[in-house]
Design a protein around this motif. Sequence first.
Motif, PDB file in Angstrom:
ATOM      1  N   ASP A   8       0.837  -1.195   0.000  1.00  0.00           N
ATOM      2  CA  ASP A   8       0.000   0.000   0.000  1.00  0.00           C
ATOM      3  C   ASP A   8       0.871   1.244   0.000  1.00  0.00           C
ATOM      4  N   VAL A   9       0.323   2.300  -0.587  1.00  0.00           N
ATOM      5  CA  VAL A   9       0.996   3.597  -0.601  1.00  0.00           C
ATOM      6  C   VAL A   9       0.072   4.590   0.106  1.00  0.00           C
ATOM      7  N   TYR A  10       0.627   5.347   1.063  1.00  0.00           N
ATOM      8  CA  TYR A  10      -0.173   6.276   1.862  1.00  0.00           C
ATOM      9  C   TYR A  10       0.158   7.716   1.474  1.00  0.00           C
ATOM     10  N   ALA A  11      -0.869   8.573   1.536  1.00  0.00           N
ATOM     11  CA  ALA A  11      -0.683   9.964   1.130  1.00  0.00           C
ATOM     12  C   ALA A  11       0.205  10.694   2.136  1.00  0.00           C
ATOM     13  N   PRO A  12       1.258  11.351   1.660  1.00  0.00           N
ATOM     14  CA  PRO A  12       2.131  12.087   2.588  1.00  0.00           C
ATOM     15  C   PRO A  12       1.473  13.374   3.098  1.00  0.00           C
ATOM     16  N   LEU A  13       0.498  13.892   2.335  1.00  0.00           N
ATOM     17  CA  LEU A  13      -0.173  15.146   2.702  1.00  0.00           C
ATOM     18  C   LEU A  13      -1.641  15.043   2.296  1.00  0.00           C
ATOM     19  N   SER A  14      -2.452  15.946   2.821  1.00  0.00           N
ATOM     20  CA  SER A  14      -3.866  15.975   2.421  1.00  0.00           C
ATOM     21  C   SER A  14      -4.049  16.911   1.233  1.00  0.00           C
ATOM     22  N   GLY A  15      -5.080  16.643   0.441  1.00  0.00           N
ATOM     23  CA  GLY A  15      -5.347  17.521  -0.701  1.00  0.00           C
ATOM     24  C   GLY A  15      -6.134  16.805  -1.769  1.00  0.00           C
ATOM     25  N   ARG A  16      -5.964  17.267  -3.014  1.00  0.00           N
ATOM     26  CA  ARG A  16      -6.723  16.700  -4.127  1.00  0.00           C
ATOM     27  C   ARG A  16      -5.764  16.321  -5.258  1.00  0.00           C
ATOM     28  N   VAL A  17      -5.970  15.155  -5.809  1.00  0.00           N
ATOM     29  CA  VAL A  17      -5.107  14.682  -6.908  1.00  0.00           C
ATOM     30  C   VAL A  17      -5.436  15.482  -8.160  1.00  0.00           C
ATOM     31  N   VAL A  18      -4.418  16.096  -8.775  1.00  0.00           N
ATOM     32  CA  VAL A  18      -4.681  16.926  -9.959  1.00  0.00           C
ATOM     33  C   VAL A  18      -4.080  16.362 -11.247  1.00  0.00           C
ATOM     34  N   SER A  19      -3.083  15.483 -11.124  1.00  0.00           N
ATOM     35  CA  SER A  19      -2.616  14.800 -12.344  1.00  0.00           C
ATOM     36  C   SER A  19      -1.888  13.522 -11.980  1.00  0.00           C
ATOM     37  N   LEU A  20      -1.896  12.581 -12.917  1.00  0.00           N
ATOM     38  CA  LEU A  20      -1.313  11.263 -12.676  1.00  0.00           C
ATOM     39  C   LEU A  20      -0.107  11.053 -13.582  1.00  0.00           C
ATOM     40  N   ASN A  21       0.798  10.225 -13.158  1.00  0.00           N
ATOM     41  CA  ASN A  21       1.914   9.843 -14.027  1.00  0.00           C
ATOM     42  C   ASN A  21       1.441   8.692 -14.916  1.00  0.00           C
ATOM     43  N   GLU A  22       0.891   9.065 -16.082  1.00  0.00           N
ATOM     44  CA  GLU A  22       0.266   8.086 -16.981  1.00  0.00           C
ATOM     45  C   GLU A  22       1.278   7.068 -17.513  1.00  0.00           C
ATOM     46  N   LYS A  23       2.552   7.461 -17.527  1.00  0.00           N
ATOM     47  CA  LYS A  23       3.593   6.558 -18.075  1.00  0.00           C
ATOM     48  C   LYS A  23       3.715   5.260 -17.286  1.00  0.00           C
ATOM     49  N   LEU A  24       3.317   5.303 -16.013  1.00  0.00           N
ATOM     50  CA  LEU A  24       3.523   4.114 -15.173  1.00  0.00           C
ATOM     51  C   LEU A  24       2.659   2.930 -15.612  1.00  0.00           C
ATOM     52  N   ALA A  25       1.547   3.212 -16.310  1.00  0.00           N
ATOM     53  CA  ALA A  25       0.664   2.114 -16.726  1.00  0.00           C
ATOM     54  C   ALA A  25       1.429   1.121 -17.601  1.00  0.00           C
ATOM     55  N   ALA A  26       2.186   1.647 -18.547  1.00  0.00           N
ATOM     56  CA  ALA A  26       2.941   0.755 -19.447  1.00  0.00           C
ATOM     57  C   ALA A  26       4.365   0.529 -18.953  1.00  0.00           C
ATOM     58  N   HIS A  27       4.863   1.441 -18.125  1.00  0.00           N
ATOM     59  CA  HIS A  27       6.268   1.350 -17.689  1.00  0.00           C
ATOM     60  C   HIS A  27       6.420   1.515 -16.180  1.00  0.00           C
ATOM     61  N   PRO A  28       5.878   0.543 -15.431  1.00  0.00           N
ATOM     62  CA  PRO A  28       6.013   0.637 -13.972  1.00  0.00           C
ATOM     63  C   PRO A  28       7.473   0.561 -13.514  1.00  0.00           C
ATOM     64  N   GLU A  29       8.350   0.062 -14.388  1.00  0.00           N
ATOM     65  CA  GLU A  29       9.771  -0.044 -14.012  1.00  0.00           C
ATOM     66  C   GLU A  29      10.414   1.324 -13.805  1.00  0.00           C
ATOM     67  N   LEU A  30       9.727   2.401 -14.265  1.00  0.00           N
ATOM     68  CA  LEU A  30      10.256   3.755 -14.011  1.00  0.00           C
ATOM     69  C   LEU A  30      10.368   4.026 -12.513  1.00  0.00           C
ATOM     70  N   VAL A  31       9.527   3.371 -11.715  1.00  0.00           N
ATOM     71  CA  VAL A  31       9.593   3.558 -10.256  1.00  0.00           C
ATOM     72  C   VAL A  31      10.925   3.023  -9.737  1.00  0.00           C
ATOM     73  N   ASN A  32      11.423   1.927 -10.339  1.00  0.00           N
ATOM     74  CA  ASN A  32      12.733   1.392  -9.950  1.00  0.00           C
ATOM     75  C   ASN A  32      13.867   2.276 -10.473  1.00  0.00           C
ATOM     76  N   LYS A  33      13.730   2.683 -11.727  1.00  0.00           N
ATOM     77  CA  LYS A  33      14.842   3.388 -12.388  1.00  0.00           C
ATOM     78  C   LYS A  33      14.995   4.812 -11.898  1.00  0.00           C
ATOM     79  N   SER A  34      13.877   5.447 -11.596  1.00  0.00           N
ATOM     80  CA  SER A  34      13.916   6.863 -11.276  1.00  0.00           C
ATOM     81  C   SER A  34      12.832   7.194 -10.258  1.00  0.00           C
ATOM     82  N   PRO A  35      13.001   6.728  -9.019  1.00  0.00           N
ATOM     83  CA  PRO A  35      11.902   6.839  -8.044  1.00  0.00           C
ATOM     84  C   PRO A  35      11.491   8.279  -7.736  1.00  0.00           C
ATOM     85  N   TYR A  36      12.432   9.238  -7.865  1.00  0.00           N
ATOM     86  CA  TYR A  36      12.111  10.616  -7.466  1.00  0.00           C
ATOM     87  C   TYR A  36      11.777  11.520  -8.646  1.00  0.00           C
TER      88      TYR A  36
END
Lengths: 363, 129
Positions: free
Chosen positions: B67-95
């Motif tokens: 699970d991933v928990y929100a570090p702050l409160s608020g509203r989601v305004v955009s998503l990293n759409e690239k992760l759908a096809a390339h989840p390995e980006l989280v490994n290669k470039s987490p920040y």
Amino acid sequence: MEASEVGSLQKTPLYNIHVSMGAKMAPFGGWFMPIQYEGILAEHAHTRSSVSVFDICHMGEFILEADPVSSLLDRIVTQNIVSMPIGACRYGFMLNEGGGVIDDLVVYRLGDASWMLVVNAATISGDEAHLRKNLSGKVSFENISNATGKLDVQGPGSADALKKIFGAGIAKLAYYTFGKFKLWGMDLTVSRTGYTGELGYEVYIPSDNAVRLWNTLLEDKRVKPAGLGCRDTLRLEMGYPLYGQDLDTGHTPIAAGFDKFVDLGKEFIGKDALLKEKKGGVKERLVSFKSDTRRSPRHNFAIFKEGLRVGTVTSGSFSPSLLSGIGMGYVSGKCGIGDKLVTKDGNTEIPVTVVKKPFYNKK
Amino acid sequence: MNIPKDLFYTKDHEWARLEGKKAYVGITDYAQGALGDITFAGLPKNGDAVKQSDLCATVESVKAASDVYAPLSGRVVSLNEKLAAHPELVNKSPYEEGYFFVMDVSDESEKTKLMDAASYGKYLEGIAK
């Protein structure tokens, strides 16, 4: 993991090498084993395309000097060992009276009345007790598990890599046969067997020489070390069962769909239960399913069909070859290829479709 | 271990990079290393309201789901759409390329509940012992 838990785990002769090579270590079957080196996906792809070496020293080996019939050895395993030629390996099961699987194992026929049984690590002592209890007459039984190392060399490049060490004869081994090969003054058993679905070999070597063989294999730059993480994804893509998950004492080989490794033409412990089950129908059956997405069903997820709980996932993982989740599990009631199921854990719901094994077919 | 100085961190190994009223959110280098090869990132929906420390996303590796928990409160305004096809980006470039989503932060003072890079580094040392 508690420190005390780590302290009670056994270590293979290669433990220090795994740690020094930066492997991620974790407990498996009572042993402290390497799960991955470079990464599960990279090691999986390398095994499918080149050649990997796996430390499988944790598995158990028994040497028996026994007439297959008068010792009753043939009645303890489901595969027909009487008909095996010398130099052959044969996969099958040891069952309890109820037909439940005590272990899955490979029998090697070393001579007319000479055998090696290769069993799972976590079941070594239980298997030994079961064998000793049921063997009869003049039998010599030796558990050589601690003294024996085992390295699995798997992948399309495995024959080439081993030829350099053992000579050209290695490439002549047919699937599920073994031979004796000379190395450093020793006679080593090498079989053309494996758990990956690729061309591959399993090398048995005295424990104190396992490190030397490992290092020699890695001198060939094509050969890379691989951990149990990709061993699991490789075997699951082939639909091979893992004892303790897909096979257990609560299910028979019939329920698991492995009838072809059971010779109903001979007598063996558990046969009556299997015949009864064949006649009356199995309560649960092991089925294979593929996730509709990249999400993976996991071990112990509940399985639902049309809103009703029908079973439990026994193995589940991401399939690096298919780029989707795959799994196996026991389900009750009717369930055929193409049926839609839902695997669930808490709020997680992963829809899957029942498919045929193997999940992965080599092109 | 890469722990960029300009980010805020949670004990569950999420990070937040504040840019004005917005924050980029992802999981740390330590988290991606511990999970191994990331095979799926389950993101919230655009427009979702998230609350600090509440479940906001999931991440799956070959071996496990987390699970991933929100570090702050608020509203989601955009998503990293690239992760759908390339989840390995989280490994290669987490920040950077492997961030999960961007949010409008509703209460910037909540960052006092997060760790800075130095504290997170010490926290990781504690875990290693």
